[in-house]
Design a protein around this motif. Structure first.
Motif, PDB file in Angstrom:
ATOM      1  N   ALA A 165       0.814  -1.215   0.000  1.00 41.43           N
ATOM      2  CA  ALA A 165       0.000   0.000   0.000  1.00 41.43           C
ATOM      3  C   ALA A 165       0.845   1.262   0.000  1.00 41.43           C
ATOM      4  CB  ALA A 165      -0.936   0.000   1.208  1.00 41.43           C
ATOM      5  N   LEU A 166       2.121   1.165   0.363  1.00 42.82           N
ATOM      6  CA  LEU A 166       2.997   2.332   0.406  1.00 42.82           C
ATOM      7  C   LEU A 166       3.695   2.580  -0.928  1.00 42.82           C
ATOM      8  CD1 LEU A 166       4.690   1.755   3.893  1.00 42.82           C
ATOM      9  CD2 LEU A 166       2.670   3.132   3.369  1.00 42.82           C
ATOM     10  N   LEU A 167       3.573   1.656  -1.878  1.00 45.38           N
ATOM     11  CA  LEU A 167       4.290   1.811  -3.144  1.00 45.38           C
ATOM     12  C   LEU A 167       3.884   3.070  -3.910  1.00 45.38           C
ATOM     13  CD1 LEU A 167       4.468  -1.889  -4.425  1.00 45.38           C
ATOM     14  CD2 LEU A 167       6.200  -0.573  -3.194  1.00 45.38           C
ATOM     15  N   PRO A 168       2.571   3.401  -4.009  1.00 45.49           N
ATOM     16  CA  PRO A 168       2.228   4.658  -4.702  1.00 45.49           C
ATOM     17  C   PRO A 168       2.812   5.889  -4.017  1.00 45.49           C
ATOM     18  CG  PRO A 168       0.302   3.246  -4.528  1.00 45.49           C
ATOM     19  CD  PRO A 168       1.357   2.635  -3.657  1.00 45.49           C
ATOM     20  N   LEU A 169       3.019   5.801  -2.703  1.00 38.47           N
ATOM     21  CA  LEU A 169       3.663   6.901  -1.994  1.00 38.47           C
ATOM     22  C   LEU A 169       5.110   7.044  -2.460  1.00 38.47           C
ATOM     23  CD1 LEU A 169       2.976   8.958   0.216  1.00 38.47           C
ATOM     24  CD2 LEU A 169       3.860   7.341   1.901  1.00 38.47           C
ATOM     25  N   GLY A 170       5.788   5.908  -2.680  1.00 34.43           N
ATOM     26  CA  GLY A 170       7.138   5.948  -3.242  1.00 34.43           C
ATOM     27  C   GLY A 170       7.136   6.559  -4.632  1.00 34.43           C
ATOM     28  N   THR A 171       6.104   6.240  -5.436  1.00 39.79           N
ATOM     29  CA  THR A 171       5.970   6.858  -6.759  1.00 39.79           C
ATOM     30  C   THR A 171       5.852   8.361  -6.638  1.00 39.79           C
ATOM     31  OG1 THR A 171       4.881   4.887  -7.650  1.00 39.79           O
ATOM     32  CG2 THR A 171       4.546   6.944  -8.839  1.00 39.79           C
TER      33      THR A 171
END
Length: 314
Positions: free
Chosen positions: A161-167
């Motif tokens: 769930a944190l991957l889009p935050l990394g994007t």
């Protein structure tokens, strides 16, 4: 994910309506790219999907830039900057496409839309731009909205769930670099050369991992549906980002930026139509908080810009 104009004076003064139409077209086409990525069979590694995204962009934009004479061959220093931008965009794309294998498109895009807030703060830290107390509060509120979307996804999916935050972080740094380069390089040429630099990093990596057995990295020979989805990712990424680039070329950023939030609505519609995904009430609440905070930031930026504009001579 777009660029500012290479020469703001080159755009006609009455181009605002065309710019608005271009950004609306972007919000309709970008989620289609995401849908193609999500629909790609799982045996195709994410790295190969990212390579298709940039490979098609190179095949389309580099010849177009050369034929139209939109820019000279990049210098060594320019190649370094294109490579840095390409790596940031490549990393952000890989994180987002990985998230799409587990999350609805609309949820992932909603989390990603903290990017304008991160960009605002980076502008203050790295570019010395003035950021007032009210905009910092709006950024914090917008991030709180993203947490409303992240929390249930995190409970279900964990760190995915944190991957889009990394994007969002990658794209914010990417946009900081773009602000400098876009003043002297046409958007078609800039995107073409940046995609070329990304491919220079991607394709050797694919070759190195071929036969390794690492599922996320070992490329496969695409067949059937995978051929069309990979081609769709590349074509729609190229089209969508050209729409956004020319939107920023034709109209002021403060005018078109709020319209980018239409992408969440388009993503929800496409996700429901193709994959049967529809955001729940908590997700829509988070989306509403993010959009409201983003609109405030852009409205505040527009207001300050008008205040700084010199008065006409009397």
């Amino acid at each position: 994910m777009g660029q500012s104009a290479a020469d703001p004076q080159a755009a006609p003064r009455d181009g605002t309506v065309a710019g608005i139409l271009c950004v609306v077209a972007f919000t309709l086409t970008a989620p289609v790219m995401d849908a193609f990525a999500k629909a790609t069979p799982e045996e195709v590694p994410v790295l190969q999907i990212v390579a298709a995204r940039f490979g098609v962009q190179v095949a389309v934009l580099v010849p177009l830039a050369l034929v139209l004479g939109l820019g000279r061959w990049p210098s060594l220093a320019d190649w370094g900057q294109h490579l840095a931008r390409g790596l940031l965009l490549m990393a952000g794309t890989a994180l987002f496409f990985t998230a799409l294998r587990f999350m609805p498109i609309a949820n992932a895009i909603a989390i990603f839309f903290v990017e304008p807030f991160i960009l605002t703060l980076l502008g203050a830290v790295l570019l010395g731009e003035e950021v007032g107390r009210r905009r910092i509060i709006a950024c914090a509120v917008g991030f709180g909205g993203a947490l409303l979307v992240i929390q249930p996804s995190f409970d279900e999916l964990g760190a995915v769930a944190l991957l889009p935050l990394g994007t969002a972080v990658c794209l914010a740094f990417y946009m900081v670099m773009t602000r400098h380069m876009a003043q002297r390089i046409h958007p078609i040429a800039m995107q073409g050369w940046t995609a070329t630099a990304a491919c220079a990093a991607l394709f050797p990596a694919l070759w190195a991992f071929e036969g390794s057995g690492v599922a996320a990295l070992d490329p496969v020979r695409p067949t059937g549906l995978a051929v069309w989805t990979l081609l769709g990712v590349g074509v729609m990424a190229t089209v969508a980002h050209l729409f956004l680039s020319f939107a920023l070329r034709l109209a002021p950023a403060a005018t078109i930026a709020p319209l980018q939030y239409l992408e969440i609505v388009a993503a929800a519609a496409i996700g429901y139509w193709i994959f049967g995904d529809f955001p729940d009430l908590l997700t829509w609440t988070g989306v509403a908080v993010i959009v409201a905070s983003g609109l405030y930031v852009f409205a505040r930026e527009r207001q300050l810009s008008l205040r700084r504009r010199p008065l006409p001579p009397t």
